[in-house]
Structures are given as structure tokens and as C-alpha cells.
Scaffold this motif. Structure first.
Motif, PDB file in Angstrom:
ATOM      1  N   LEU A  89       0.827  -1.213   0.000  1.00 23.02           N
ATOM      2  CA  LEU A  89       0.000   0.000   0.000  1.00 23.02           C
ATOM      3  C   LEU A  89       0.857   1.257   0.000  1.00 23.02           C
ATOM      4  O   LEU A  89       0.515   2.255  -0.623  1.00 23.02           O
ATOM      5  N   CYS A  90       1.981   1.200   0.714  1.00 22.94           N
ATOM      6  CA  CYS A  90       2.824   2.393   0.900  1.00 22.94           C
ATOM      7  C   CYS A  90       3.877   2.573  -0.179  1.00 22.94           C
ATOM      8  O   CYS A  90       4.530   3.627  -0.226  1.00 22.94           O
ATOM      9  N   ALA A  91       4.071   1.577  -1.032  1.00 20.19           N
ATOM     10  CA  ALA A  91       5.204   1.594  -1.969  1.00 20.19           C
ATOM     11  C   ALA A  91       5.241   2.814  -2.882  1.00 20.19           C
ATOM     12  O   ALA A  91       6.302   3.218  -3.337  1.00 20.19           O
ATOM     13  N   ILE A  98       3.334   1.550  12.885  1.00 17.29           N
ATOM     14  CA  ILE A  98       4.766   1.275  13.091  1.00 17.29           C
ATOM     15  C   ILE A  98       5.403   0.805  11.783  1.00 17.29           C
ATOM     16  O   ILE A  98       6.486   1.263  11.396  1.00 17.29           O
ATOM     17  N   ILE A  99       4.727  -0.100  11.070  1.00 15.52           N
ATOM     18  CA  ILE A  99       5.242  -0.587   9.783  1.00 15.52           C
ATOM     19  C   ILE A  99       5.355   0.567   8.792  1.00 15.52           C
ATOM     20  O   ILE A  99       6.369   0.711   8.093  1.00 15.52           O
ATOM     21  N   PHE A 109       8.745   1.957   7.003  1.00 16.99           N
ATOM     22  CA  PHE A 109       8.843   1.994   5.545  1.00 16.99           C
ATOM     23  C   PHE A 109       9.140   3.413   5.060  1.00 16.99           C
ATOM     24  O   PHE A 109       9.985   3.604   4.173  1.00 16.99           O
ATOM     25  N   LEU A 110       8.462   4.400   5.623  1.00 11.79           N
ATOM     26  CA  LEU A 110       8.675   5.786   5.186  1.00 11.79           C
ATOM     27  C   LEU A 110      10.087   6.267   5.509  1.00 11.79           C
ATOM     28  O   LEU A 110      10.686   7.022   4.735  1.00 11.79           O
ATOM     29  N   VAL A 111      10.622   5.843   6.640  1.00 11.25           N
ATOM     30  CA  VAL A 111      12.003   6.200   6.984  1.00 11.25           C
ATOM     31  C   VAL A 111      12.958   5.570   5.966  1.00 11.25           C
ATOM     32  O   VAL A 111      13.893   6.221   5.476  1.00 11.25           O
ATOM     33  N   VAL A 162      15.438   7.436  -1.134  1.00 10.24           N
ATOM     34  CA  VAL A 162      15.050   8.384  -2.189  1.00 10.24           C
ATOM     35  C   VAL A 162      15.587   9.787  -1.911  1.00 10.24           C
ATOM     36  O   VAL A 162      16.151  10.436  -2.797  1.00 10.24           O
ATOM     37  N   ASP A 163      15.395  10.271  -0.687  1.00 12.01           N
ATOM     38  CA  ASP A 163      15.772  11.656  -0.388  1.00 12.01           C
ATOM     39  C   ASP A 163      17.246  11.824  -0.026  1.00 12.01           C
ATOM     40  O   ASP A 163      17.846  12.837  -0.372  1.00 12.01           O
TER      41      ASP A 163
END
Length: 197
Positions: free
Chosen positions: A31-33, A150-151, A155-157, A163-164
Motif C-alpha cells: 500500500l505504501c510503496a 509502526i510498519i 517503511f517511510l524512513v 530516495v531523499d
């Protein structure tokens, strides 16, 4: 309150169980990809849509209003992961849109319904014959939601770092994550194809 905490912890630990519950982790990752840290509002809507979906069927199943063969659910869960991951491959991650209803939100809510049935087998096993289930359902769902958050944060980190900070192309990041998740889901589907001996 201690009983509430027990079920809250069970819900959180169930979704974070990377040995036995990695299928749910894979779904949240798929979902977050498409998203990065700056897209956190869209991810919040996605995770909430998923939570609403699985909360509905979790309650209906635990209350014996809905009953589906566990073998079918065990196959449908990796199928939802596969569909979500493959659909990511064809989406433009730079123009995800800000409309009120996106296909990903619909995926999250509908597939949440299926995942809720999967969670229900586990919750029913720990509830036993206890008939007082409202607070247990609430606690378990809140625990699941915290586990999902938490997941998402992890994932965002990871996405931020890749990426950043390391300047990995956003499209490449999406393609690698989604392809890997789709591949794992395909293997799980083969394992869970209960009609094949």
C-alpha cells in the motif's frame, strides 16, 4: 484495563509478527510503496481505509455473522497483496492525485475486508468462549492499527533514506519494492492454493 491491554498487545504483536504475520506486513508495504514521507496524509487515509475494512469483517466473523473457509482466506490474502503490488507498477508515483476517492483507497478498504477474516481466526482462538467481546475487539483493532502505523513509519524512513538521502529514483524505488512484494505474494499464493495437492 489490564484485559484491554492484553488484547491491544495481541493485536499489535500479531501484525508485527514478521515470522508468522509477514503477509499483513507485505500488504501494508505494498500500500505504501508509491508514497514518500511528504505523502503522509494519503498514507494515513489508506491505512485508515484498510483498518475500517478489516474491523468490519473481524467483528462480523468473531460474532459468527459471517463465516468463510479459512483455506480460502489464506489464499485470498496473498492474492490481495499481489494485486496491490502489481497495480503499483502501472501507477505514476509523481501524480498520485489528491481526489477524495482513489483506486488505492478502494483497494485498501476492500482488501481490508478480506484481511479482517484472516485476523478473526487468530482472535477467535484467543477469545475462546468469552462472550464479552466488544472491548476485546476494540483493543485488538487498536493494537492492529498501532502495529500498521509502526510498519508505515519504518517503511517511510527507509524510503526517505533511499530516495531523499541517497537519491534513488522514486520510480525505481517503487518498482523494486512492488516487484519484490508481488514475487513473494505469488509464492505465497502457490503455497496457499488449497485445491492443489
Amino acid at each position: 484495563m489490564s484485559e484491554f491491554r492484553v488484547y491491544f498487545d495481541e493485536g499489535r504483536d500479531h501484525i508485527l509478527d514478521y515470522m508468522n504475520g509477514y503477509d499483513h506486513i507485505l500488504f501494508v508495504v505494498s500500500l505504501c510503496a508509491l508514497y514518500l514521507m511528504r505523502d503522509w496524509r494519503q498514507i494515513l487515509v489508506l491505512v485508515t481505509a484498510f483498518t475500517i475494512g478489516h474491523s468490519i469483517t473481524l467483528a462480523l466473523s468473531v460474532l459468527d455473522i459471517v463465516s468463510v473457509k479459512p483455506e480460502l482466506i489464506e489464499f485470498l490474502i496473498p492474492l490481495t497483496i499481489f494485486i496491490t503490488a502489481v497495480s503499483n507498477l502501472f501507477k505514476d508515483e509523481e501524480n498520485l492525485g489528491t481526489g477524495p476517492l482513489q483506486l488505492n483507497y478502494l483497494f485498501a478498504a476492500c482488501f481490508g475486508l478480506i484481511h479482517g477474516l484472516g485476523f478473526s481466526n487468530y482472535l477467535r482462538a484467543i477469545l475462546g468462549k468469552d462472550e464479552r467481546i466488544v472491548s476485546q475487539l476494540l483493543a485488538f483493532n487498536l493494537g492492529l492499527e498501532v502495529g500498521q502505523i509502526i510498519i508505515v513509519v519504518i517503511f517511510l524512513v527507509a524510503a526517505f533514506i533511499m530516495v531523499d538521502l541517497f537519491s534513488v529514483n522514486r520510480r525505481d524505488w517503487k518498482m523494486v519494492i512492488s516487484s519484490a512484494v508481488a514475487g513473494i505474494a505469488l509464492m505465497l499464493m502457490k503455497e496457499k492454493a488449497y485445491w492443489i495437492d
